[in-house]
Scaffold this motif. Sequence first.
Motif, PDB file in Angstrom:
ATOM      1  N   GLN A  35       0.732  -1.387  -0.063  1.00  0.00           N
ATOM      2  CA  GLN A  35       0.009  -0.127  -0.003  1.00  0.00           C
ATOM      3  C   GLN A  35       1.016   1.462  -0.017  1.00  0.00           C
ATOM      4  OE1 GLN A  35      -2.521   0.501   3.328  1.00  0.00           O
ATOM      5  NE2 GLN A  35      -4.021   1.260   2.309  1.00  0.00           N
ATOM      6  N   GLY A  36       0.557   2.300  -0.657  1.00  0.00           N
ATOM      7  CA  GLY A  36       1.265   3.579  -1.059  1.00  0.00           C
ATOM      8  C   GLY A  36       1.104   4.530   0.026  1.00  0.00           C
ATOM      9  N   TYR A 123      -6.021   2.734 -11.724  1.00  0.00           N
ATOM     10  CA  TYR A 123      -6.287   2.837 -10.320  1.00  0.00           C
ATOM     11  C   TYR A 123      -7.537   2.013  -9.959  1.00  0.00           C
ATOM     12  CZ  TYR A 123      -6.425   4.378  -5.700  1.00  0.00           C
ATOM     13  OH  TYR A 123      -6.613   4.387  -4.203  1.00  0.00           O
ATOM     14  N   ASN A 172      -0.278   5.897 -11.359  1.00  0.00           N
ATOM     15  CA  ASN A 172      -0.280   4.886 -10.387  1.00  0.00           C
ATOM     16  C   ASN A 172      -1.099   3.656 -11.064  1.00  0.00           C
ATOM     17  OD1 ASN A 172      -0.594   3.283  -8.026  1.00  0.00           O
ATOM     18  ND2 ASN A 172      -1.851   4.544  -6.893  1.00  0.00           N
ATOM     19  N   LYS A 234      -1.072  13.652  -1.173  1.00  0.00           N
ATOM     20  CA  LYS A 234       0.291  13.477  -1.606  1.00  0.00           C
ATOM     21  C   LYS A 234       1.097  14.433  -2.020  1.00  0.00           C
ATOM     22  CE  LYS A 234      -1.632   9.422  -2.919  1.00  0.00           C
ATOM     23  NZ  LYS A 234      -3.009   8.969  -2.579  1.00  0.00           N
ATOM     24  N   PHE A 319       6.272   4.647  -6.422  1.00  0.00           N
ATOM     25  CA  PHE A 319       6.299   3.443  -6.884  1.00  0.00           C
ATOM     26  C   PHE A 319       7.519   3.047  -7.685  1.00  0.00           C
ATOM     27  CE2 PHE A 319       1.874   4.508  -5.848  1.00  0.00           C
ATOM     28  CZ  PHE A 319       2.003   3.832  -4.639  1.00  0.00           C
ATOM     29  N   ARG A 366       4.366  -3.797  -8.135  1.00  0.00           N
ATOM     30  CA  ARG A 366       4.742  -2.546  -7.767  1.00  0.00           C
ATOM     31  C   ARG A 366       5.366  -2.534  -6.077  1.00  0.00           C
ATOM     32  NH1 ARG A 366       0.036   1.484  -6.126  1.00  0.00           N
ATOM     33  NH2 ARG A 366       0.474   0.599  -3.961  1.00  0.00           N
TER      34      ARG A 366
END
Length: 391
Positions: A35-36, A123, A172, A234, A319, A366
């Motif tokens: 998870q980002g 996404y 992403n 972000k 990523f 990723r």
Amino acid sequence: MTLPPLNPVYAGLGTTIFTTMSALAMETGAINLGQGFPETDGFPEVREAAARALMQASNQYAPMKGQGALLEAVADFYGRTQSLTLDPAKNVLITSGATEALAAAVFSLIAPGDEVIVFEPHYDAYAPLIARAGGVVVRVRLNPPDWRFSEAQLAEAFSPRTRMVMVTTPNNPTTRLIPPEDWALLARFCVAHQACVVSDEVWEQVVFDGARHHGVLNAPELAELGVKIGSAGKLFALTGWKVGFVCASERLVTQMAKAHQFLTFATPPMLQTAVAFGLRLPDSRFAEEAAALQRSRDLLRAGLETEGFQTLPSEGTYFLNIDLPRSGIALDGQSFALRAVQEAGVATIPLEAFCAPGGEPLPVIRLCFAKSDATLNRGIDRLRTARRLLT
Ligand code: GLN
């Protein structure tokens, strides 16, 4: 007792891949590169501004379209960083995260039966939102290493029923930026078909190697059709905040606000105050953050390459992707990710999770590098183990 039927859009869906992998990482004690989200908390000065506003300012409903100070800060920020001319009262809307902005766009800009073009891998939220709005998802498959669409693919995907295109730049999960010539190509099709372009640009400040972000509103042909979506999460490494911004023509903002007022209505006021403060921080502060992330990307890439992994270019986002076949691993992404978390103690995200089930294989995984050097080094060690076990 018979129970009432539930909405079929959600019938085949489990929890998101991000939730699933984070839960597996917790359960197994794995290093979580799935998870980002950043390992350390985001901009302290922005968090302090929120804490002050929480105690000193109103905690009652904010204005539906966003606090005046934040609307102005968003317009000024994009004027300064992306040369956009936005009227804060007409062209900006604040939402509870970019995901709410996406929902408000899809729910208010298409009608049942309309076609929406998405570029796969995309996404994970896009397809369920389109389906829930009664739209038809039209997928255009992109492939590594450049992940670009061609004129022939667009010609095949667009139809008289196309009402919307959804794009992500920086992307992403592919990490690629849409270059100006690809915007021009896409704009030609969108103008000809009168299709809106919803452009998810939440990673706009997380770009590397001196690259420049070009967003939907930088394409002059798309001034009336483009919806630009940004996110404080972000920009300030505060993914839990869920404060999003929509920038678009007055007509589209007015229409999207009608959906927003019945989705979340308004966004927490102390967070809006703090984000307005953050957007006025000097450009150098954002550059510092991107430079630190670029260093982390380079550390992870160098470590992986030493272990024999082949990575794909990472132009932006948190990523870095690994090409499994070129790394000598003959597994699909899903199997690799499951075995890596269970057998080698490292959580990753397979790119197949961003594609419709049963499509062409996409054996790429990723990794999130918004982590400390120590975590990245432990992740590299565990991936070395995974490679040994799985080749
Ligand atoms: N945007 C985050 C990612 O790509 C995930 C957000 C979520 O968990 N829904 O990893």
